[in-house]
Design an enzyme around this catalytic site. Structure first.
Site, PDB file in Angstrom:
ATOM      1  CG  ASP A 429      -3.677 -26.439 -63.165  1.00  0.00           C
ATOM      2  OD1 ASP A 429      -4.509 -27.232 -62.674  1.00  0.00           O
ATOM      3  OD2 ASP A 429      -2.654 -26.822 -63.774  1.00  0.00           O
ATOM      4  CG  HIS A 430      -9.776 -26.406 -59.173  1.00  0.00           C
ATOM      5  ND1 HIS A 430      -9.500 -26.320 -57.823  1.00  0.00           N
ATOM      6  CD2 HIS A 430     -11.052 -25.959 -59.316  1.00  0.00           C
ATOM      7  CE1 HIS A 430     -10.562 -25.862 -57.181  1.00  0.00           C
ATOM      8  NE2 HIS A 430     -11.515 -25.620 -58.067  1.00  0.00           N
TER       9      HIS A 430
END
Length: 459
Positions: A429-430
């Site tokens: 998850d950026h």
């Protein structure tokens, strides 16, 4: 005689309903306290529900396939004294030890009584099916020559996935031998497909994690019929229910909410395989070693042992590491969770993973076994593929993917050699970290795979 009605209990984990899969008792059967009376499927797992009353079954509320809400009437029992049992069972799978010890025997007896009532006086015709074992140098599990008698009655199938699998393999469910409980499961279909392939003399293998596995039931396109046959095949509709619906909803949420990215690297896993042999880890050994590496990596990069609370707009970094791992089951792909994996030794982690795999295959995973994960290990290499870009298991922040381990040319100390090479991929998850953290985590994992003994300095 007094009637006691047992309602579907609180299933925990926020579950509000369950699909009725199978009745284990019939009207008029005698039941004891905590005897399992019905199988239900929730969005988390398939479970057997124990009844807290003893007596004779008066009414079963609902038919197979019905959706029952928590608190709705499930079964009514005529009790001699009109009192509830002493189990205090309020959650699925809980009950007194005495009742639990007798439930299996009473359930088997009830099934035998139902079978006796439904057995026709004239034996149903049957046909013998014979299969011979292929010889392939030990690359596929041997299939001993056997003769199986097939029932002519309609097959008993719970999962629509099983029906689709049989259709894909071109198998008639009436020719498949069910399990001990009379229900045809995914493993039964795969075994029948393997026997069919063996009869043709066309075994197929795939190398995965250094241990070849059989791909049962794969049929060549030219054997599936011509174009006219495919044109006449009707559409099929498979309802999204139970676990399949829960998985669909979670994946949709993940894809909608999580801006994910994937990075990958090749690693030399030769020493990792040797370490498994040296330690003496048999079942789930390689997966446990990879899990132990993940735990060490998450301690160094806690950003990835996290989730995003969209309501409060906060990143939650979890103190404990609850390691989920993908496992195949008769109901499809599930993700059991090893809770507090950071507190376990490698051997304890391997034992716990093996227990969860057995429960997944038997369909006995409890809802708690499938929830609460903070990081997932996805070993898609067993399917014979090198890499993937999986969807993150929402609400987690990352997933490590492991491809197949195969022989490849590799440079060692300036010399070309044949080594066991694996592709590792991290989907993250950026929002919780940038590429530097993700790259550092993956490099740590790859280095530990290539030199597992170096982990001793961090343990």
């Amino acid at each position: 005689m007094a009637e006691q009605t047992f309602t579907l209990p609180d299933l925990g984990e926020g579950l509000t309903e369950a699909e009725l899969v199978e009745w284990l008792v019939a009207d008029g059967d005698e039941v004891v306290i905590d005897q399992h009376v019905v199988v239900v499927e929730t969005a988390k797992a398939t479970v057997e529900v124990p009844c807290p009353y003893a007596g004779r079954v008066h009414t079963r509320h609902g038919s197979v396939g019905d959706t029952i809400a928590v608190g709705a009437a499930l079964i009514t029992v005529d009790s001699d004294d009109g009192a509830a049992g002493t189990s205090g069972a309020v959650l699925v799978g809980y009950g007194t030890s005495e009742g639990a010890s007798t439930s299996s025997a009473t359930r088997r007896a009830a099934r035998h009584r139902r079978a006796a009532r439904s057995t026709p006086t004239t034996p149903a015709p049957s046909s013998p099916v014979t299969a011979s074992s292929p010889t392939d140098g030990g690359m596929t599990p041997s299939l001993a020559r056997q003769t199986v008698t097939r029932p002519a009655s309609a097959p008993k199938v719970i999962s629509p996935i099983v029906r689709k699998l049989a259709t894909d393999h071109g198998l008639d469910l009436r020719t498949i031998t069910p399990g001990p409980d009379g229900v045809i499961r995914r493993s039964d279909v795969e075994a029948a497909a393997a026997i069919t392939l063996a009869g043709r003399g066309e075994p197929e293998t795939v190398a995965g994690q250094g241990e070849p596995q059989a791909l049962a039931g794969r049929v060549a396109p030219e054997e599936r019929g011509g174009a006219d046959t495919d044109r006449d095949r009707p559409d099929s509709r498979i309802p999204l229910t139970g676990v399949r619906r829960a998985v669909a909803e979670k994946l949709t949420t993940s894809r909608r909410e999580i801006p994910d990215a994937t990075t990958w690297v090749d690693a030399d896993a030769t020493e990792l395989i040797e370490a498994r042999r040296a330690i003496g880890l048999e079942r789930a050994g390689l997966l446990a070693l990879l899990g132990r590496i993940c735990v060490a990596a998450l301690r160094r990069y806690p950003e990835l042992n996290a989730s995003v609370d969209t309501g409060s707009q906060e990143i939650v970094r979890h103190g404990a590491i609850h390691l989920g791992f993908a496992a195949d089951s008769p109901r499809g792909l599930v993700v059991p969770v090893v809770h507090d994996a950071h507190l376990l030794t490698t051997r304890q982690l391997a034992d716990r993973m093996a227990q969860l795999v057995d429960a997944a295959r038997a369909g006995t995973l409890a809802p708690a076994d499938l929830t609460g994960g903070t990081f997932t290990l996805n070993n898609y290499g067993v399917f014979g593929v090198d890499g993937s870009t999986p969807i993150i298991n929402h609400p987690e922040a990352a997933m490590l993917g492991v491809g197949r381990i195969i022989d490849r040319p590799w440079v060692v100390d300036g010399e070309l050699a044949v080594r066991k090479v694996v592709q590792l991929g991290l989907t993250f998850d950026h929002r919780v970290c940038d590429g530097g953290v993700a790259g550092g985590f993956l490099r740590f994992v790859a280095d530990a795979v290539e030199r597992p003994l170096r982990l001793l300095g961090d343990l």
